[in-house]
Motif scaffolding. Structure first.
Motif, short mmCIF file in Angstrom:
data_model
loop_
_atom_site.label_atom_id
_atom_site.label_comp_id
_atom_site.label_asym_id
_atom_site.label_seq_id
_atom_site.Cartn_x
_atom_site.Cartn_y
_atom_site.Cartn_z
N GLU A 93 0.35 -0.69 -7.58
CA GLU A 93 1.10 -0.75 -6.32
C GLU A 93 1.63 -2.17 -6.08
OE1 GLU A 93 -0.76 2.48 -3.21
OE2 GLU A 93 -2.04 0.78 -3.75
N ASP A 107 0.85 -1.20 0.00
CA ASP A 107 0.00 0.00 0.00
C ASP A 107 0.88 1.25 0.00
OD1 ASP A 107 -2.10 1.79 0.21
OD2 ASP A 107 -2.47 1.37 2.33
N SER A 138 -8.17 -4.55 -0.06
CA SER A 138 -8.10 -3.96 1.27
C SER A 138 -7.32 -4.88 2.19
CB SER A 138 -9.51 -3.78 1.84
OG SER A 138 -10.10 -5.04 2.10
N ASN A 193 0.69 4.32 -1.11
CA ASN A 193 0.19 5.65 -0.76
C ASN A 193 -0.51 5.68 0.59
OD1 ASN A 193 -2.28 4.48 -1.34
ND2 ASN A 193 -2.77 5.84 -3.04
N GLY A 194 -0.60 4.53 1.26
CA GLY A 194 -1.14 4.47 2.61
C GLY A 194 -2.63 4.71 2.73
N ASP A 195 -3.38 4.50 1.63
CA ASP A 195 -4.82 4.76 1.68
C ASP A 195 -5.65 3.56 2.14
OD1 ASP A 195 -4.72 3.11 -0.54
OD2 ASP A 195 -5.77 4.50 -1.88
N GLY A 196 -4.97 2.45 2.47
CA GLY A 196 -5.68 1.27 2.95
C GLY A 196 -6.15 0.34 1.86
N LYS A 197 -5.80 0.64 0.63
CA LYS A 197 -6.17 -0.19 -0.52
C LYS A 197 -4.94 -0.37 -1.40
CE LYS A 197 -10.74 -0.16 0.14
NZ LYS A 197 -11.72 -1.18 -0.10
N THR A 253 -3.66 -1.13 -5.21
CA THR A 253 -4.00 -1.20 -6.62
C THR A 253 -3.09 -2.22 -7.30
OG1 THR A 253 -2.37 0.45 -7.30
CG2 THR A 253 -4.55 1.29 -6.65
#
Length: 71
Positions: free
Chosen positions: A26, A15, A60, A17-21, A23
């Motif tokens: 990523e 993760d 997630s 960018n640390g957004d909790g998801k 891609t």
């Protein structure tokens, strides 16, 4: 059974960018950083899709954790 703290640390590596998801991009990038340059875009998309239980196109932590429990 996997250790949840270790799983959280591993998930954080994916993760970016640390957004909790996570891609597919990523995932692909993290795998390359860990030495697996053979994970292509389509492979990364397939891995995310296989773990994406809510069909949002992202993975997630809960989906990641569930997948670990099955392996």
């Amino acid at each position: 059974m996997a250790d949840i703290e270790q799983a959280k640390a591993t998930f954080a590596r994916f993760d970016a960018n640390g957004d909790g998801k996570v891609t597919a991009e990523e995932f692909k990038h993290a795998m390359a950083e860990m030495g697996d340059a053979y994970v292509t875009g389509p492979v990364a998309e397939a891995v995310i899709k296989a773990k994406d239980t809510d069909s949002d196109g992202l993975m997630s932590f809960d989906e990641f954790w569930t997948a670990l429990q099955k392996s």
